[in-house]
Design a protein around this motif. Structure first.
Motif, PDB file in Angstrom:
ATOM      1  N   ILE A 143     -19.851  35.737 -21.471  1.00 44.95           N
ATOM      2  CA  ILE A 143     -20.029  36.675 -19.781  1.00 44.95           C
ATOM      3  C   ILE A 143     -20.292  37.771 -19.979  1.00 44.95           C
ATOM      4  N   LEU A 144     -21.764  38.008 -19.941  1.00 45.26           N
ATOM      5  CA  LEU A 144     -22.330  39.165 -20.000  1.00 45.26           C
ATOM      6  C   LEU A 144     -23.581  39.726 -19.589  1.00 45.26           C
ATOM      7  N   PRO A 145     -23.976  40.673 -18.997  1.00 47.19           N
ATOM      8  CA  PRO A 145     -25.662  40.310 -18.871  1.00 47.19           C
ATOM      9  C   PRO A 145     -26.051  40.693 -19.939  1.00 47.19           C
ATOM     10  N   SER A 146     -27.285  40.348 -20.006  1.00 47.07           N
ATOM     11  CA  SER A 146     -29.041  40.584 -20.760  1.00 47.07           C
ATOM     12  C   SER A 146     -29.715  41.999 -20.273  1.00 47.07           C
ATOM     13  N   LEU A 147     -30.420  42.453 -20.981  1.00 44.95           N
ATOM     14  CA  LEU A 147     -31.167  43.471 -20.902  1.00 44.95           C
ATOM     15  C   LEU A 147     -32.533  42.843 -20.874  1.00 44.95           C
ATOM     16  N   TYR A 148     -33.702  43.759 -20.351  1.00 44.50           N
ATOM     17  CA  TYR A 148     -35.263  43.538 -20.803  1.00 44.50           C
ATOM     18  C   TYR A 148     -35.796  45.297 -20.059  1.00 44.50           C
ATOM     19  N   THR A 149     -36.329  45.405 -20.606  1.00 39.67           N
ATOM     20  CA  THR A 149     -37.706  46.439 -20.449  1.00 39.67           C
ATOM     21  C   THR A 149     -38.387  46.463 -19.565  1.00 39.67           C
ATOM     22  N   ASN A 150     -38.324  47.415 -19.273  1.00 41.28           N
ATOM     23  CA  ASN A 150     -38.327  48.089 -17.715  1.00 41.28           C
ATOM     24  C   ASN A 150     -39.928  48.033 -17.644  1.00 41.28           C
TER      25      ASN A 150
ATOM     26  N   ASP B 113     -20.897  49.198 -17.953  1.00 43.48           N
ATOM     27  CA  ASP B 113     -19.308  49.167 -18.603  1.00 43.48           C
ATOM     28  C   ASP B 113     -18.995  47.934 -18.636  1.00 43.48           C
ATOM     29  N   GLU B 114     -20.197  46.843 -19.156  1.00 40.59           N
ATOM     30  CA  GLU B 114     -20.165  45.814 -19.844  1.00 40.59           C
ATOM     31  C   GLU B 114     -19.943  45.714 -21.121  1.00 40.59           C
ATOM     32  N   LEU B 115     -21.269  46.330 -21.436  1.00 41.71           N
ATOM     33  CA  LEU B 115     -21.912  46.585 -23.307  1.00 41.71           C
ATOM     34  C   LEU B 115     -21.643  47.348 -23.838  1.00 41.71           C
ATOM     35  N   VAL B 116     -20.542  48.603 -22.958  1.00 42.69           N
ATOM     36  CA  VAL B 116     -20.568  50.032 -23.327  1.00 42.69           C
ATOM     37  C   VAL B 116     -21.275  50.298 -24.312  1.00 42.69           C
ATOM     38  N   GLU B 117     -22.844  50.429 -23.606  1.00 44.94           N
ATOM     39  CA  GLU B 117     -24.402  51.080 -23.853  1.00 44.94           C
ATOM     40  C   GLU B 117     -25.090  51.856 -22.853  1.00 44.94           C
ATOM     41  N   PRO B 118     -24.994  52.709 -22.770  1.00 40.29           N
ATOM     42  CA  PRO B 118     -25.648  53.692 -22.390  1.00 40.29           C
ATOM     43  C   PRO B 118     -27.060  52.888 -21.765  1.00 40.29           C
ATOM     44  N   ILE B 119     -27.566  52.630 -20.512  1.00 41.54           N
ATOM     45  CA  ILE B 119     -28.601  52.147 -20.076  1.00 41.54           C
ATOM     46  C   ILE B 119     -29.001  52.930 -18.912  1.00 41.54           C
ATOM     47  N   GLY B 120     -30.268  53.679 -19.693  1.00 39.12           N
ATOM     48  CA  GLY B 120     -31.450  54.505 -18.249  1.00 39.12           C
ATOM     49  C   GLY B 120     -32.573  53.679 -17.942  1.00 39.12           C
ATOM     50  N   ASN B 121     -33.271  54.549 -17.046  1.00 35.14           N
ATOM     51  CA  ASN B 121     -34.721  53.624 -16.379  1.00 35.14           C
ATOM     52  C   ASN B 121     -35.230  52.656 -16.996  1.00 35.14           C
ATOM     53  N   GLU B 122     -34.784  52.850 -18.415  1.00 32.00           N
ATOM     54  CA  GLU B 122     -36.112  52.336 -19.787  1.00 32.00           C
ATOM     55  C   GLU B 122     -36.177  50.605 -19.574  1.00 32.00           C
TER      56      GLU B 122
END
Length: 242
Positions: free
Chosen positions: A216-223, A167-176
């Motif tokens: 004020i946006l979330p961060s991403l980490y490789t799972n 929702d915040e990044l308007v990007e597809p975020i999968g299980n990875e």
């Protein structure tokens, strides 16, 4: 009560924006962390997962000559102490693109484990929503400032639903990927490739912050849990061929 309040003031007085809103790390808890250098510059963080293997992000090393990559371990200071070791081989995920499959392994010229350098286990499961893992790095103090703290900084973040990142990044975020956000804690350039730690396991690899805490946006980490098979297979190949 007053003593506790004083400790809070001291904590924030020592704060730095390297890991945005972080504090100077107690290195005894981070002896598995590595600083990854490319062409003589501190580029990223990394994690010691085996005696000669560093886990990091693909974005840090893809298309970079192996002979130009070194790793410093065993110190919280990116310029002094510890050991600087050459990288002689690496494995970058074959399907890496932007944040997807952002994972790589570095093979070191010699073993690094010692009293000051430890390896950290891989996870048995991915972290659950609302858990609070820790992060650490030598990232920029301010976005595009190109100034990094000399001493390792660490902070705490919170695992969020992937739907928040979508929702915040308007990007597809999968299980990875793991989605995190907590009280302006953020990762900045220079922190990428570094570890996200929960219950003494490396559960994530820092791959994308947003505004170094100003957005004020979330961060991403490789799972990391999603890539256990990839890590095992490529670690085996590195050991076999080097």
């Amino acid at each position: 009560m007053w003593i506790g309040f004083c400790w809070v003031l001291i904590l924030f007085a020592r704060s730095s924006n390297g890991i945005y809103n972080g504090v100077e790390a107690k290195f005894d808890f981070w002896t598995f962390i590595a600083s990854v250098w490319v062409n003589g510059y501190q580029e990223c963080g990394g994690t010691v997962i085996d005696t000669r293997i560093i886990l990091t992000a693909a974005q840090c090393v893809k298309n970079k000559p192996v002979k130009k990559i070194t790793v410093r371990v065993g110190t919280p200071d990116i310029y002094r102490g510890g050991n600087v070791i050459k990288v002689t081989a690496m494995a970058v995920h074959e399907n890496y693109k932007e944040w997807n499959n952002d994972i790589a392994l570095l093979w070191l010229e010699k073993p690094v484990l010692s009293e000051r350098v430890t390896n950290i286990p891989l996870p048995f499961k991915e972290p659950s929503e609302n858990e609070y893992p820790s992060n650490a790095g030598w990232g920029e103090k301010l976005l595009e400032s190109y100034v990094s703290p000399r001493k390792l900084q660490n902070g705490v973040t919170k695992i969020r639903p992937r739907s928040l990142c979508v929702d915040e990044l308007v990007e597809p975020i999968g299980n990875e990927l793991l989605c995190t956000f907590y009280a302006e804690n953020d990762i900045c350039p220079g922190d990428y490739g570094g570890p996200l730690i929960l219950a003494n396991k490396v559960v994530g690899i820092a791959v994308q912050g947003h505004g170094c805490g100003y957005a004020i946006l979330p961060s991403l980490y490789t799972n990391v849990f999603h890539y256990l098979t990839w890590i095992e297979e490529n670690s085996r190949e590195l050991k076999k061929n080097n």
